[in-house]
Design an enzyme around this catalytic site. Structure first.
Site, PDB file in Angstrom:
ATOM      1  N   GLY A 176       0.827  -1.215   0.000  1.00  0.00           N
ATOM      2  CA  GLY A 176       0.000   0.000   0.000  1.00  0.00           C
ATOM      3  C   GLY A 176       0.853   1.254   0.000  1.00  0.00           C
ATOM      4  O   GLY A 176       0.485   2.274   0.586  1.00  0.00           O
TER       5      GLY A 176
ATOM      6  N   GLY B 143       0.191   5.537  -1.566  1.00  0.00           N
ATOM      7  CA  GLY B 143      -0.656   6.598  -1.037  1.00  0.00           C
ATOM      8  C   GLY B 143       0.109   7.765  -0.443  1.00  0.00           C
ATOM      9  O   GLY B 143       1.290   7.973  -0.721  1.00  0.00           O
TER      10      GLY B 143
ATOM     11  N   ASP C 283       1.864  -1.714  -4.379  1.00  0.00           N
ATOM     12  CA  ASP C 283       0.499  -1.208  -4.189  1.00  0.00           C
ATOM     13  C   ASP C 283      -0.410  -2.005  -5.119  1.00  0.00           C
ATOM     14  O   ASP C 283       0.065  -2.674  -6.038  1.00  0.00           O
ATOM     15  CB  ASP C 283       0.442   0.293  -4.542  1.00  0.00           C
ATOM     16  CG  ASP C 283      -0.779   0.993  -3.936  1.00  0.00           C
ATOM     17  OD1 ASP C 283      -0.644   1.630  -2.872  1.00  0.00           O
ATOM     18  OD2 ASP C 283      -1.883   0.907  -4.540  1.00  0.00           O
ATOM     19  N   ILE C 284      -1.707  -1.887  -4.900  1.00  0.00           N
ATOM     20  CA  ILE C 284      -2.658  -2.587  -5.766  1.00  0.00           C
ATOM     21  C   ILE C 284      -2.820  -1.879  -7.108  1.00  0.00           C
ATOM     22  O   ILE C 284      -3.305  -2.470  -8.069  1.00  0.00           O
ATOM     23  CB  ILE C 284      -4.023  -2.738  -5.056  1.00  0.00           C
ATOM     24  CG1 ILE C 284      -4.838  -3.871  -5.681  1.00  0.00           C
ATOM     25  CG2 ILE C 284      -4.789  -1.424  -5.030  1.00  0.00           C
ATOM     26  CD1 ILE C 284      -6.038  -4.290  -4.850  1.00  0.00           C
TER      27      ILE C 284
ATOM     28  N   ASP D 151      -1.451  -7.057  -4.191  1.00  0.00           N
ATOM     29  CA  ASP D 151      -2.671  -6.864  -3.401  1.00  0.00           C
ATOM     30  C   ASP D 151      -2.351  -7.266  -1.957  1.00  0.00           C
ATOM     31  O   ASP D 151      -1.921  -8.400  -1.716  1.00  0.00           O
ATOM     32  CB  ASP D 151      -3.781  -7.758  -3.986  1.00  0.00           C
ATOM     33  CG  ASP D 151      -5.112  -7.604  -3.259  1.00  0.00           C
ATOM     34  OD1 ASP D 151      -5.134  -7.007  -2.153  1.00  0.00           O
ATOM     35  OD2 ASP D 151      -6.121  -8.098  -3.792  1.00  0.00           O
TER      36      ASP D 151
ATOM     37  N   TYR E  56     -13.828   2.842  10.463  1.00  0.00           N
ATOM     38  CA  TYR E  56     -12.362   2.992  10.354  1.00  0.00           C
ATOM     39  C   TYR E  56     -11.716   2.901  11.740  1.00  0.00           C
ATOM     40  O   TYR E  56     -10.747   2.161  11.950  1.00  0.00           O
ATOM     41  CB  TYR E  56     -12.072   4.337   9.698  1.00  0.00           C
ATOM     42  CG  TYR E  56     -10.620   4.721   9.601  1.00  0.00           C
ATOM     43  CD1 TYR E  56      -9.734   4.046   8.768  1.00  0.00           C
ATOM     44  CD2 TYR E  56     -10.128   5.804  10.340  1.00  0.00           C
ATOM     45  CE1 TYR E  56      -8.403   4.432   8.666  1.00  0.00           C
ATOM     46  CE2 TYR E  56      -8.807   6.197  10.241  1.00  0.00           C
ATOM     47  CZ  TYR E  56      -7.948   5.509   9.410  1.00  0.00           C
ATOM     48  OH  TYR E  56      -6.636   5.901   9.316  1.00  0.00           O
TER      49      TYR E  56
ATOM     50  N   LYS F 184      -9.102   0.172  13.397  1.00  0.00           N
ATOM     51  CA  LYS F 184      -7.798   0.557  13.950  1.00  0.00           C
ATOM     52  C   LYS F 184      -7.641   0.034  15.383  1.00  0.00           C
ATOM     53  O   LYS F 184      -6.563  -0.416  15.766  1.00  0.00           O
ATOM     54  CB  LYS F 184      -7.624   2.079  13.901  1.00  0.00           C
ATOM     55  CG  LYS F 184      -7.443   2.634  12.485  1.00  0.00           C
ATOM     56  CD  LYS F 184      -6.204   2.052  11.818  1.00  0.00           C
ATOM     57  CE  LYS F 184      -5.969   2.593  10.428  1.00  0.00           C
ATOM     58  NZ  LYS F 184      -4.885   1.904   9.709  1.00  0.00           N
TER      59      LYS F 184
HETATM   60  P1  NAD Z   1      -3.801   6.327   1.273  1.00  0.00           P
HETATM   61  O1  NAD Z   1      -5.235   6.083   1.109  1.00  0.00           O
HETATM   62  O2  NAD Z   1      -3.199   7.587   0.766  1.00  0.00           O
HETATM   63  O3  NAD Z   1      -2.961   5.122   0.655  1.00  0.00           O
HETATM   64  C1  NAD Z   1      -3.353   3.783   0.849  1.00  0.00           C
HETATM   65  C2  NAD Z   1      -2.817   2.992  -0.312  1.00  0.00           C
HETATM   66  O4  NAD Z   1      -3.257   1.656  -0.142  1.00  0.00           O
HETATM   67  C3  NAD Z   1      -3.328   3.473  -1.667  1.00  0.00           C
HETATM   68  O5  NAD Z   1      -2.247   3.737  -2.523  1.00  0.00           O
HETATM   69  C4  NAD Z   1      -4.168   2.300  -2.184  1.00  0.00           C
HETATM   70  O6  NAD Z   1      -4.069   2.121  -3.578  1.00  0.00           O
HETATM   71  C5  NAD Z   1      -3.543   1.153  -1.427  1.00  0.00           C
HETATM   72  N1  NAD Z   1      -4.407   0.000  -1.305  1.00  0.00           N
HETATM   73  C6  NAD Z   1      -5.731  -0.052  -1.022  1.00  0.00           C
HETATM   74  N2  NAD Z   1      -6.152  -1.328  -1.000  1.00  0.00           N
HETATM   75  C7  NAD Z   1      -5.069  -2.092  -1.258  1.00  0.00           C
HETATM   76  C8  NAD Z   1      -4.848  -3.474  -1.367  1.00  0.00           C
HETATM   77  N3  NAD Z   1      -5.837  -4.357  -1.226  1.00  0.00           N
HETATM   78  N4  NAD Z   1      -3.607  -3.898  -1.641  1.00  0.00           N
HETATM   79  C9  NAD Z   1      -2.586  -3.039  -1.803  1.00  0.00           C
HETATM   80  N5  NAD Z   1      -2.736  -1.712  -1.737  1.00  0.00           N
HETATM   81  C10 NAD Z   1      -3.965  -1.252  -1.459  1.00  0.00           C
HETATM   82  O7  NAD Z   1      -3.463   6.156   2.837  1.00  0.00           O
HETATM   83  P2  NAD Z   1      -2.273   6.802   3.663  1.00  0.00           P
HETATM   84  O8  NAD Z   1      -2.721   8.142   4.082  1.00  0.00           O
HETATM   85  O9  NAD Z   1      -0.986   6.627   2.955  1.00  0.00           O
HETATM   86  O10 NAD Z   1      -2.350   5.878   4.954  1.00  0.00           O
HETATM   87  C11 NAD Z   1      -1.509   4.765   5.140  1.00  0.00           C
HETATM   88  C12 NAD Z   1      -1.848   4.172   6.497  1.00  0.00           C
HETATM   89  O11 NAD Z   1      -1.716   5.168   7.512  1.00  0.00           O
HETATM   90  C13 NAD Z   1      -3.286   3.648   6.612  1.00  0.00           C
HETATM   91  O12 NAD Z   1      -3.301   2.537   7.468  1.00  0.00           O
HETATM   92  C14 NAD Z   1      -4.005   4.791   7.278  1.00  0.00           C
HETATM   93  O13 NAD Z   1      -5.125   4.352   7.984  1.00  0.00           O
HETATM   94  C15 NAD Z   1      -2.941   5.301   8.217  1.00  0.00           C
HETATM   95  N6  NAD Z   1      -3.172   6.672   8.630  1.00  0.00           N
HETATM   96  C16 NAD Z   1      -3.108   7.706   7.742  1.00  0.00           C
HETATM   97  C17 NAD Z   1      -3.361   8.999   8.166  1.00  0.00           C
HETATM   98  C18 NAD Z   1      -3.311  10.163   7.223  1.00  0.00           C
HETATM   99  O14 NAD Z   1      -3.673  11.285   7.618  1.00  0.00           O
HETATM  100  N7  NAD Z   1      -2.856   9.993   5.986  1.00  0.00           N
HETATM  101  C19 NAD Z   1      -3.665   9.247   9.502  1.00  0.00           C
HETATM  102  C20 NAD Z   1      -3.765   8.169  10.373  1.00  0.00           C
HETATM  103  C21 NAD Z   1      -3.482   6.880   9.937  1.00  0.00           C
HETATM  104  N1  SER Z   2      -6.320  11.166   8.296  1.00  0.00           N
HETATM  105  C1  SER Z   2      -7.031   9.988   8.612  1.00  0.00           C
HETATM  106  C2  SER Z   2      -8.460  10.089   8.201  1.00  0.00           C
HETATM  107  O1  SER Z   2      -8.966  11.189   8.203  1.00  0.00           O
HETATM  108  C3  SER Z   2      -6.969   9.728  10.095  1.00  0.00           C
HETATM  109  O2  SER Z   2      -6.685   8.412  10.313  1.00  0.00           O
HETATM  110  O3  SER Z   2      -9.056   9.099   7.910  1.00  0.00           O
END
Ligand code: NAD
Ligand code: SER
Length: 318
Positions: free
Chosen positions: A10, A13, A36-37, A54, A144, A148
């Protein structure tokens, strides 16, 4: 110590692109594989080797780890809060099945370390709203947040029962310009910069006085790497580590942007994401992270706004 080899799931992102960059600086480009997927990822592909995986395909992940000798895995694939509230079953499936699958692989193949991100979304309406402590009442209200909190408990179970090393952070809302956010409630705090620069105005989907914990991506990536480097015996937190960067409302971030773009205007049209935000903390107490691995954020609101305006303008011209 033998060379660590890192697999990211993943990685396409908001966090994964920047984490890949920094992990490659630390371990060497050939020792870090972002996956990534998404069938194509021009940004990651422009940075080096990229593979389509995936995160739910445990057989493929297991084979990849065995073939290439990965010693650490960062599981970033997830469905975030806003998308998750619109499709709760998908959120449960992606967030939970990917984690359980990886924990089983980690146990069987004896991975050195796993990183799995949690979120401020674990906290719900019954948690203290201001300076939410590491350990407190935790009753999440979004799907969500439920995934978590369940994930934190799974990680703690595997750590204890199978003597594994799985580490986690409860990230606040992350603010960055290199890779766009993917369906969260805090995404407004990224979109506002793009709209401020391109259009000079922004409509916020959260009301003007909705305070949430936030963090600039540079701090979040540094925190992740510092946590993964910390001696295991120092890490005492139950669940993911609380991490504090800054706390602001849409009205306050707009005022901070107006200092650089005086003509910028904001209006408010709260939607379903308001309810998600209402149940989250306004600010976070990260005393335990400070104590266990010397955590300290560098960016406050003015510093973040300055860096974002420069970063968004620069990347818009690429
Ligand atoms: P994002 O949504 O930007 O990226 C997630 C990535 O996962 C995407 O590129 C998507 O294509 C990929 N994905 C989805 N399903 C998939 C699968 N089955 N196989 C492989 N890839 C897959 O998320 P992010 O902001 O980079 O967050 C990463 C982690 O951090 C997550 O667990 C999220 O909950 C956590 N998080 C993020 C934030 C934030 O503000 N960005 C805050 C708290 C926690
Ligand atoms: N930035 C994230 C969201 O809004 C927090 O985990 O989902």
């Amino acid at each position: 110590m033998s060379q660590e080899k890192v697999l990211l799931l993943g990685a396409g992102g908001q966090i994964g692109v920047e984490l890949t960059e920094q992990l490659r600086k630390k371990f060497g480009a050939d020792n870090v594989l972002p996956t990534d997927i998404r069938a194509e990822h021009p940004l990651l592909e422009s940075m080096g080797r990229y593979a389509v995986v995936d995160a739910l395909d445990t057989q493929k992940i297991k084979e990849l780890i065995q073939e290439e000798g990965f010693t650490q895995v960062y599981l970033l694939a997830a469905v975030l809060s806003a998308t998750g509230e619109q499709n709760p079953q998908l959120a449960w499936k992606v967030n939970m099945d990917s984690l359980l699958g990886l924990l089983e692989i980690g146990k069987e193949l004896k991975l050195n370390k796993i990183f799995w991100p949690s979120s401020i979304a674990v906290f719900g309406p019954t948690s203290p709203k201001q300076n939410t402590p590491q350990s407190t009442v935790i009753e999440p209200s979004s799907m969500y947040g439920i995934t978590k909190y369940a994930g934190e408990n799974l990680c703690a179970y595997y750590n204890k029962k199978f003597d594994m090393d799985i580490r986690s952070i409860r990230y606040p809302g992350l603010i960055s310009y290199k890779s766009p956010p993917g369906g969260g409630t805090t995404d407004y705090a990224v979109d506002i910069f793009h709209k401020a620069i391109a259009e000079g105005s922004f409509t916020s989907f959260l009301s003007e006085d909705t305070y949430l914990p936030m963090m600039f991506m540079e701090d979040a990536i540094r925190a992740t790497i510092e946590l993964m480097d910390a001696p295991k015996e120092n890490l005492k937190a139950q669940g993911g580590y609380n991490l504090s960067g800054m706390s602001f409302s849409p009205k306050e971030i707009a005022a901070a942007i107006t200092k650089h773009i005086p003509s910028f205007t904001i209006d408010y049209a709260p939607d379903f994401r308001q309810q998600i935000a209402n149940d989250w903390p306004a600010s976070i107490d990260d005393t335990q992270a400070q104590k266990d691995w010397n955590w300290k954020a560098n960016y406050d609101l003015p510093a973040m706004v300055k860096a974002m305006l420069v970063g968004v303008k620069d990347t818009a011209h690429v």
